[in-house]
Motif scaffolding. Sequence first.
Motif, PDB file in Angstrom:
ATOM      1  N   ALA A 128      52.435   1.011 115.252  1.00  0.00           N
ATOM      2  CA  ALA A 128      53.347   1.578 114.961  1.00  0.00           C
ATOM      3  C   ALA A 128      52.983   2.478 114.581  1.00  0.00           C
ATOM      4  O   ALA A 128      53.944   3.826 115.098  1.00  0.00           O
ATOM      5  CB  ALA A 128      54.574   0.241 113.292  1.00  0.00           C
ATOM      6  N   ARG A 129      52.509   2.576 113.238  1.00  0.00           N
ATOM      7  CA  ARG A 129      51.881   4.148 112.303  1.00  0.00           C
ATOM      8  C   ARG A 129      50.610   3.957 112.285  1.00  0.00           C
ATOM      9  O   ARG A 129      49.907   4.365 111.544  1.00  0.00           O
ATOM     10  CB  ARG A 129      52.734   4.341 111.063  1.00  0.00           C
ATOM     11  CG  ARG A 129      54.588   4.331 111.653  1.00  0.00           C
ATOM     12  CD  ARG A 129      54.931   4.983 110.663  1.00  0.00           C
ATOM     13  NE  ARG A 129      54.310   5.806 109.638  1.00  0.00           N
ATOM     14  CZ  ARG A 129      55.252   7.144 108.672  1.00  0.00           C
ATOM     15  NH1 ARG A 129      56.139   6.960 108.594  1.00  0.00           N
ATOM     16  NH2 ARG A 129      55.048   7.928 108.519  1.00  0.00           N
ATOM     17  N   PRO A 130      49.599   4.446 112.859  1.00  0.00           N
ATOM     18  CA  PRO A 130      47.875   4.169 113.021  1.00  0.00           C
ATOM     19  C   PRO A 130      47.492   5.368 111.743  1.00  0.00           C
ATOM     20  O   PRO A 130      46.340   5.171 111.273  1.00  0.00           O
ATOM     21  CB  PRO A 130      47.440   4.533 114.249  1.00  0.00           C
ATOM     22  CG  PRO A 130      48.912   5.250 115.219  1.00  0.00           C
ATOM     23  CD  PRO A 130      50.352   4.666 114.270  1.00  0.00           C
ATOM     24  N   ASP A 131      48.420   6.080 111.409  1.00  0.00           N
ATOM     25  CA  ASP A 131      47.687   7.012 110.512  1.00  0.00           C
ATOM     26  C   ASP A 131      47.622   6.553 109.090  1.00  0.00           C
ATOM     27  O   ASP A 131      47.391   7.140 108.600  1.00  0.00           O
ATOM     28  CB  ASP A 131      48.705   8.421 110.504  1.00  0.00           C
ATOM     29  CG  ASP A 131      50.157   8.157 110.273  1.00  0.00           C
ATOM     30  OD1 ASP A 131      50.309   7.595 111.815  1.00  0.00           O
ATOM     31  OD2 ASP A 131      51.161   8.754 109.795  1.00  0.00           O
ATOM     32  N   ASN A 132      48.900   5.537 109.061  1.00  0.00           N
ATOM     33  CA  ASN A 132      48.944   4.826 107.757  1.00  0.00           C
ATOM     34  C   ASN A 132      47.382   3.850 107.331  1.00  0.00           C
ATOM     35  O   ASN A 132      47.432   3.737 106.215  1.00  0.00           O
ATOM     36  CB  ASN A 132      49.956   3.538 107.448  1.00  0.00           C
ATOM     37  CG  ASN A 132      51.361   4.344 107.447  1.00  0.00           C
ATOM     38  OD1 ASN A 132      51.303   5.895 107.093  1.00  0.00           O
ATOM     39  ND2 ASN A 132      52.625   3.543 107.456  1.00  0.00           N
ATOM     40  N   ALA A 133      46.725   3.656 108.412  1.00  0.00           N
ATOM     41  CA  ALA A 133      45.293   3.410 108.576  1.00  0.00           C
ATOM     42  C   ALA A 133      44.267   3.861 108.273  1.00  0.00           C
ATOM     43  O   ALA A 133      43.444   3.162 108.841  1.00  0.00           O
ATOM     44  CB  ALA A 133      45.448   1.853 109.059  1.00  0.00           C
ATOM     45  N   VAL A 134      44.015   4.521 108.227  1.00  0.00           N
ATOM     46  CA  VAL A 134      43.250   6.145 108.668  1.00  0.00           C
ATOM     47  C   VAL A 134      41.882   5.253 107.734  1.00  0.00           C
ATOM     48  O   VAL A 134      40.614   5.320 107.468  1.00  0.00           O
ATOM     49  CB  VAL A 134      43.751   7.302 108.201  1.00  0.00           C
ATOM     50  CG1 VAL A 134      42.294   7.978 108.374  1.00  0.00           C
ATOM     51  CG2 VAL A 134      44.514   7.500 109.605  1.00  0.00           C
ATOM     52  N   GLN A 135      42.084   5.569 105.563  1.00  0.00           N
ATOM     53  CA  GLN A 135      42.116   4.883 105.403  1.00  0.00           C
ATOM     54  C   GLN A 135      40.816   3.302 105.111  1.00  0.00           C
ATOM     55  O   GLN A 135      39.898   3.378 104.690  1.00  0.00           O
ATOM     56  CB  GLN A 135      42.483   5.099 103.541  1.00  0.00           C
ATOM     57  CG  GLN A 135      41.328   3.960 102.461  1.00  0.00           C
ATOM     58  CD  GLN A 135      41.993   4.018 101.647  1.00  0.00           C
ATOM     59  OE1 GLN A 135      43.512   3.647 101.516  1.00  0.00           O
ATOM     60  NE2 GLN A 135      41.788   4.315  99.878  1.00  0.00           N
ATOM     61  N   SER A 136      41.890   2.829 105.810  1.00  0.00           N
ATOM     62  CA  SER A 136      41.004   1.436 106.244  1.00  0.00           C
ATOM     63  C   SER A 136      40.404   1.510 107.351  1.00  0.00           C
ATOM     64  O   SER A 136      39.280   0.398 107.033  1.00  0.00           O
ATOM     65  CB  SER A 136      42.605   0.091 106.223  1.00  0.00           C
ATOM     66  OG  SER A 136      42.816  -0.040 105.342  1.00  0.00           O
ATOM     67  N   ALA A 137      40.460   1.776 108.164  1.00  0.00           N
ATOM     68  CA  ALA A 137      39.635   2.572 109.194  1.00  0.00           C
ATOM     69  C   ALA A 137      38.241   3.188 108.876  1.00  0.00           C
ATOM     70  O   ALA A 137      37.199   2.303 109.304  1.00  0.00           O
ATOM     71  CB  ALA A 137      39.924   3.502 110.618  1.00  0.00           C
ATOM     72  N   ALA A 138      38.012   3.458 107.274  1.00  0.00           N
ATOM     73  CA  ALA A 138      36.945   3.959 107.412  1.00  0.00           C
ATOM     74  C   ALA A 138      36.172   3.570 106.496  1.00  0.00           C
ATOM     75  O   ALA A 138      35.516   3.462 105.773  1.00  0.00           O
ATOM     76  CB  ALA A 138      37.590   5.577 105.808  1.00  0.00           C
ATOM     77  N   MET A 139      37.040   2.174 105.792  1.00  0.00           N
ATOM     78  CA  MET A 139      36.505   1.394 104.978  1.00  0.00           C
ATOM     79  C   MET A 139      36.253   0.119 105.393  1.00  0.00           C
ATOM     80  O   MET A 139      35.255  -0.516 104.658  1.00  0.00           O
ATOM     81  CB  MET A 139      37.587   0.921 103.507  1.00  0.00           C
ATOM     82  CG  MET A 139      37.711   2.388 102.287  1.00  0.00           C
ATOM     83  SD  MET A 139      36.759   3.360 102.035  1.00  0.00           S
ATOM     84  CE  MET A 139      37.018   1.789 100.576  1.00  0.00           C
ATOM     85  N   CYS A 140      36.838  -0.694 106.660  1.00  0.00           N
ATOM     86  CA  CYS A 140      36.893  -1.669 107.305  1.00  0.00           C
ATOM     87  C   CYS A 140      34.849  -2.573 107.557  1.00  0.00           C
ATOM     88  O   CYS A 140      34.696  -2.879 107.018  1.00  0.00           O
ATOM     89  CB  CYS A 140      37.123  -1.706 108.662  1.00  0.00           C
ATOM     90  SG  CYS A 140      37.723  -3.453 109.219  1.00  0.00           S
ATOM     91  N   GLY A 141      34.687  -0.981 107.421  1.00  0.00           N
ATOM     92  CA  GLY A 141      32.796  -1.970 108.529  1.00  0.00           C
ATOM     93  C   GLY A 141      32.389  -1.927 107.178  1.00  0.00           C
ATOM     94  O   GLY A 141      31.202  -3.166 106.964  1.00  0.00           O
ATOM     95  N   PRO A 142      32.097  -0.849 105.985  1.00  0.00           N
ATOM     96  CA  PRO A 142      31.859  -1.158 104.568  1.00  0.00           C
ATOM     97  C   PRO A 142      31.587  -2.161 104.161  1.00  0.00           C
ATOM     98  O   PRO A 142      31.263  -2.550 103.406  1.00  0.00           O
ATOM     99  CB  PRO A 142      31.100   0.078 103.998  1.00  0.00           C
ATOM    100  CG  PRO A 142      32.070   0.890 105.415  1.00  0.00           C
ATOM    101  CD  PRO A 142      32.740   0.527 106.519  1.00  0.00           C
ATOM    102  N   ALA A 143      33.091  -2.520 103.977  1.00  0.00           N
ATOM    103  CA  ALA A 143      33.367  -3.876 103.951  1.00  0.00           C
ATOM    104  C   ALA A 143      32.779  -5.246 104.038  1.00  0.00           C
ATOM    105  O   ALA A 143      32.837  -6.137 102.961  1.00  0.00           O
ATOM    106  CB  ALA A 143      35.065  -3.829 104.418  1.00  0.00           C
ATOM    107  N   SER A 144      32.390  -5.185 105.261  1.00  0.00           N
ATOM    108  CA  SER A 144      31.190  -6.650 105.847  1.00  0.00           C
ATOM    109  C   SER A 144      30.830  -5.943 106.941  1.00  0.00           C
ATOM    110  O   SER A 144      30.513  -5.823 108.006  1.00  0.00           O
ATOM    111  CB  SER A 144      32.203  -7.793 106.503  1.00  0.00           C
ATOM    112  OG  SER A 144      33.406  -7.923 105.314  1.00  0.00           O
TER     113      SER A 144
END
Length: 658
Positions: free
Chosen positions: A126-142
């Motif tokens: 829908a709006r991929p720019d809304n999840a840029v922060q999660s893109a940066a944090m997803c890997g380090p989260a697990s």
Amino acid sequence: MIAETAAVRASTTRTTEDRSGATAALALVDEDASISRRAAAAELRARADLFKREAERLVKDYEDLIWDYPDDVEAKALLANRIWLNRRKGIQTTSRMSVEALLQQVLAVEPLHPAHHYRIHLWDSARPDNAVQSAAMCGPASPGIAHMWHMPVHIYSKLKRYNDAAWQQEASARVDHAHMIRTRLMPDQIHNFAHNNEWLVRNLIHVGRVQDALDLSRNLVSLPQHPRYNSWNKRGSYKYGRQRLMQTLTEYALWDELIKEAGSNYLPPTEDDSQQEEWLGWLAVAQFMTGDTKEGSRTLRSLQRRNLVLQTTVLDLEDKKADDADKKPDEKTKPDKKADDAEKADDTEKTGPTLDEVKRHITQLDQILARVRSAEAVKKKDLKTFKEQLPKGRLNPLIQAQWQAEIGQIDEGIKLAEKAVKDGPSQVRPLAMLVDLLWKKGKKDEAKKHFSTLQKTASTADLNTPMLAKLAPIAKAAGAKTDWRLPEPPKDDLGDRPPLNELGPFRWQPYQSPDWGAKAPDGKLVAGNEFDGKPRIIIFYLGFGCVHCIEQIHAFSPLYDEYKKAGIDVIAISTETVEQLKAGLENFGEEINIPLLSNGDKHIFKQFRCWDDFEDQPLHGTFLIDHRGKVRWQDISYEPFNNAKFLLKESQRLLALP
């Protein structure tokens, strides 16, 4: 439902008493089939409704839990995920923002919560720019989960940030490699491994990292194949690797390299007719494009012969169809006991392709032939033939643009390249093609303008790739350096990325076989290092008391000499004691070529992890170990691997690879 079916059957029977027996029977079968289909459809609808009600109830249960425990972030994360997953049950998410608000409550408490995964799925379409922060944090989260490094690719690819996507995919692959090596798994036993890597190749193509794309494609082809999860019929590494290798070679017009690769360990002939024809088609194109008209014509003729065979098959099938139509009704309906018995024996067995399947095959082959004839026309400057064949070939737009420019239709080529740039911004290949064609047309100022954009887009591209190397005069005219690439500006939204080598190795590597020692039937100790320096197959079986194990021995024993001829030893290790093994051989009554060894205490089974820790019992195992002691292929399962012919061929393939 059973009563309803019986009632309908009885009613149907009463209304057909005056018909002939055969016709009545056929009508009854048709009616039963219709009833069965309606019953199955009704059952599916009922099951779907049940799942939907359960999904809705689960959402309510999570909400009740959150009302009672408002600080429980795990319940909120699970509720957000369930609302999203309910789309699969036919329950649409009416408000993404409501789910976003829920996730923000979770992330406010735990910024590195794995719910970043859910947030990426929430917004990527829908709006991929809304999840840029999660893109940066997803890997380090697990960080130990490869899929969490892969998920940001959904966002970066949608935003045309292909270099960032490629970084994430490599991170995911490295975590997978570390896990596989640590747990002794084969690559395609890992969920999403092949898909992650083939998508990485596509992104490497976008940014112009051509050699990396070729190397990774070859690596995918070289990984162990297995009939269950990695073969041409599966969506595994081999199929993806071959497809991406062909894509890289053809889209970047690496015709010399394609010819060199054809028939090699990475692009060998295949038994799949459609894929073999696709391979032959591109080989013919490469031969014509490099000026080898003789070989190109030879390859083209082989494709034409295949087409003639298919055309003949169509005529034969149409004759059969006409003959069947001409038969009298009683001939059609007369029971055929032999045919009926054969159908019962295996109602799924196909006797050959259908008429529609052959016609579809011909359509695909006609497209390949048109592509080859278009290439031949380009080299012969035969514009008339080119115009006739081009629409049938359905070429990639940029390949078509290049060919049109070569044959003199440069304006048409420029239009295609301009559209490709518009459709694929931030991709190197469309821009490079447009710059080249504009320069050839004499539109030098326009070419320089697009070249300045290409300098930033191609920040990591391989400049020695022919498509980019030929832009050197344009770079010089634009006042650029020999290495005319410009680095990407730094980004402040990527978070803290760890060094890639800390996540795992760049490529999967086979693990070292454990040392072992087992006893022969005469009690003599046989050490594993006696086989050092040459390949061997080791079969772990459960003994003569296991029927399935004996079937495996029966499958491999007749091929023992063929394995030996290929330079591969075959041995089998049993859970039986020496006495049990000796008695089993004496009572078996048949000669077994494979040397059988005893491992009564089962410690070797445990060393090779042919062991079910939960049940605390041995498992079947089959291993290919190379001359260095590296495990190149394995199958560990509750059932033995019986396809001895496949493993012989696969062993030869793997051992021939560098």
